[in-house]
Write an enzyme that holds these catalytic residues in place. Structure first.
Site, PDB file in Angstrom:
ATOM      1  N   THR A  27       0.940  -1.086  -0.229  1.00 43.71           N
ATOM      2  CA  THR A  27      -0.073   0.037   0.019  1.00 43.71           C
ATOM      3  C   THR A  27       1.012   1.040  -0.037  1.00 43.71           C
ATOM      4  O   THR A  27       1.749   1.287   0.859  1.00 43.71           O
ATOM      5  CB  THR A  27      -0.816  -0.064   1.352  1.00 43.71           C
ATOM      6  OG1 THR A  27      -1.743  -1.112   1.175  1.00 43.71           O
ATOM      7  CG2 THR A  27      -1.484   1.174   1.530  1.00 43.71           C
ATOM      8  N   HIS A 181      -6.780 -11.441  -0.738  1.00 41.18           N
ATOM      9  CA  HIS A 181      -6.073 -10.576   0.545  1.00 41.18           C
ATOM     10  C   HIS A 181      -6.920 -11.311   1.867  1.00 41.18           C
ATOM     11  O   HIS A 181      -8.080 -10.835   2.295  1.00 41.18           O
ATOM     12  CB  HIS A 181      -6.072  -9.299   0.358  1.00 41.18           C
ATOM     13  CG  HIS A 181      -5.309  -8.742   1.523  1.00 41.18           C
ATOM     14  ND1 HIS A 181      -4.837  -9.465   2.609  1.00 41.18           N
ATOM     15  CD2 HIS A 181      -4.586  -7.339   1.735  1.00 41.18           C
ATOM     16  CE1 HIS A 181      -4.075  -8.561   3.267  1.00 41.18           C
ATOM     17  NE2 HIS A 181      -3.757  -7.393   2.874  1.00 41.18           N
ATOM     18  N   ASN A 184      -3.736  -9.980   7.586  1.00 39.28           N
ATOM     19  CA  ASN A 184      -3.555  -8.623   8.438  1.00 39.28           C
ATOM     20  C   ASN A 184      -4.619  -8.198   8.862  1.00 39.28           C
ATOM     21  O   ASN A 184      -4.867  -6.926   8.861  1.00 39.28           O
ATOM     22  CB  ASN A 184      -2.683  -7.573   7.036  1.00 39.28           C
ATOM     23  CG  ASN A 184      -1.395  -7.687   7.031  1.00 39.28           C
ATOM     24  OD1 ASN A 184      -0.750  -8.773   7.619  1.00 39.28           O
ATOM     25  ND2 ASN A 184      -0.782  -7.238   5.953  1.00 39.28           N
ATOM     26  N   TYR A 186      -7.548  -7.904   7.893  1.00 36.19           N
ATOM     27  CA  TYR A 186      -8.966  -7.221   7.103  1.00 36.19           C
ATOM     28  C   TYR A 186     -10.177  -8.312   6.987  1.00 36.19           C
ATOM     29  O   TYR A 186     -10.210  -9.214   7.926  1.00 36.19           O
ATOM     30  CB  TYR A 186      -8.320  -6.966   5.805  1.00 36.19           C
ATOM     31  CG  TYR A 186      -6.987  -6.052   5.851  1.00 36.19           C
ATOM     32  CD1 TYR A 186      -7.487  -4.563   6.454  1.00 36.19           C
ATOM     33  CD2 TYR A 186      -5.988  -6.290   5.581  1.00 36.19           C
ATOM     34  CE1 TYR A 186      -6.305  -3.811   6.555  1.00 36.19           C
ATOM     35  CE2 TYR A 186      -4.946  -5.216   5.503  1.00 36.19           C
ATOM     36  CZ  TYR A 186      -5.165  -3.935   6.119  1.00 36.19           C
ATOM     37  OH  TYR A 186      -3.957  -3.131   6.226  1.00 36.19           O
ATOM     38  N   ASN A 241      -3.495  -5.178  12.819  1.00 32.72           N
ATOM     39  CA  ASN A 241      -4.875  -4.695  13.165  1.00 32.72           C
ATOM     40  C   ASN A 241      -5.817  -5.347  14.076  1.00 32.72           C
ATOM     41  O   ASN A 241      -6.949  -5.521  13.830  1.00 32.72           O
ATOM     42  CB  ASN A 241      -5.489  -4.575  11.690  1.00 32.72           C
ATOM     43  CG  ASN A 241      -4.737  -3.714  10.534  1.00 32.72           C
ATOM     44  OD1 ASN A 241      -4.607  -2.570  10.991  1.00 32.72           O
ATOM     45  ND2 ASN A 241      -4.537  -4.262   9.518  1.00 32.72           N
TER      46      ASN A 241
END
Length: 375
Positions: A27, A181, A184, A186, A241
């Site tokens: 990112t 994805h 992480n 998400y 996260n």
């Protein structure tokens, strides 16, 4: 040749890679701020890092407008975004490179300012509570994380369809494949892990139910691309996260075994030692190795990422723990990273302050090795 294992050819799906130095999805927050479409600067950046027979995984791209949680991250849900990505793909293909797009929904790792005041969504109404973690707002300010809204069962099916349409859009943009994805912290990992998923429908409770969304999304991409042009990224034992399954092995054993049956292009791990490295410099000690733990369970191409050097990457491949190594931060500061590793040239250090947002500085202005040496 400095690291011979890194420079053996490898078949990944239909693609014959010339080397095993992949560029990780990173990112960078440099898309057009209104349309969230990639722009010529992004095409320059990826073109600089493309090599003949080298794999690039383009940065995570939201599959829906409400799937984002950062300013200026490129999407894959509009015609303008497809057009912008096509220029990126063309720049990589002009160098003979292979490029996949990572498909993304951030879930609760977001803020209502990105969604017209509507709350972010997640598996359950459980906010991020990790100490010191704050949300970024749409105007780049910092705020507390909000309690997300739990998706209704019917809405979960809509998430699957959004990933399916994003896979079609990536195909229209000319990519060579897509990566799901599932890492992480998400949305897909929010469904996977029991600390963020307390649902009582078919997407919650048992490991099989919590893994259902990831596997349905993966199958949707396979329906568009075929299995051998779809990859999946996971982060077992990760803590990014506010993620983290209390006992990761049963969950990720189930997921890896299920993915192994699909004939994917590759399975991609983030090593636990580097979990959360996007936000800070970390090198967690006394944590497991994902590639070592799960290599016996996965018979296809295995890629891993997280704090590798040329030496450790070469050893991981030579020892049979992985087939591909994805490099992130040092690929930012070394656009010619494969050549530097192959020739033993020095590695330029990166500047973390320029990772996110901005223009050319810290993005396209890092020199290749020849530009660093006197004529």
């Amino acid at each position: 040749m400095t690291f011979p294992a890194l420079f053996k050819p490898l078949q990944v799906g239909p693609y014959r890679l010339a080397h095993r130095v992949a560029m990780a999805p990173l990112t960078r927050m440099r898309a057009e701020r209104e349309s969230f479409a990639p722009r010529p600067l992004n095409a320059d950046y990826y073109g600089q890092r493309a090599t003949q027979g080298g794999l690039i995984i383009a940065e995570a791209s939201p599959v829906l407008s409400h799937g984002r949680g950062n300013p200026a991250t490129p999407g894959i849900y509009s015609d303008a975004q497809i057009s912008g990505w096509r220029k990126v793909v063309d720049a990589v293909h002009a160098k003979g490179g292979v490029i996949f797009l990572q498909l993304w929904h951030v879930g609760r790792v977001s803020h209502s300012s990105f969604h017209g005041g509507a709350l972010p969504v997640s598996a359950s109404a459980i906010p991020i509570k990790a100490e010191g973690m704050r949300a970024m707002t749409a105007d780049g300010k910092i705020s507390d994380y909000e309690t997300p809204r739990a998706l209704e069962t019917g809405e979960v099916k809509g998430i699957v369809e959004a990933f399916r349409q994003a896979a079609r859009n990536a195909l229209a943009a000319g990519f060579d494949g897509v990566e799901i994805h599932g890492a992480n912290g998400y949305l897909l990992e929010q469904f996977l892990q029991s600390r963020s998923n307390q649902r009582t429908d078919q997407y919650g409770g048992s490991i099989e139910n919590r893994a259902r969304l990831l596997l349905e999304v993966t199958q949707a991409a396979i329906d568009v691309w075929g299995a051998n042009r779809v990859g999946v990224r996971l982060s077992p034992y990760g803590i990014a996260n506010d993620s983290g399954e209390p006992d990761p092995m049963p969950l990720y054993t189930h997921v890896v075994k299920a993915l192994d049956k699909l004939g994917l292009a590759y399975l991609h791990f983030i090593e636990p030692r580097s979990s959360g490295s996007g936000r800070a410099e970390v090198n967690w000690q006394n944590v497991p190795s994902a590639m070592v733990l799960f290599r016996p369970l996965y018979g296809g191409v295995l890629m891993t990422a997280g704090g590798f050097t040329g030496e450790t990457a070469n050893a991981a491949i030579a020892d049979g723990h992985a087939d591909l190594i994805a490099f992130g931060r040092i690929f930012i500061s070394n656009p010619d990273l494969p050549r530097r590793l192959q020739q033993g040239y020095p590695i330029t250090p990166y500047n973390r302050a320029t990772f996110y947002g901005g223009e050319e500085k810290g993005y396209t202005d890092y020199p290749v090795y020849d530009e660093l040496t006197p004529a």
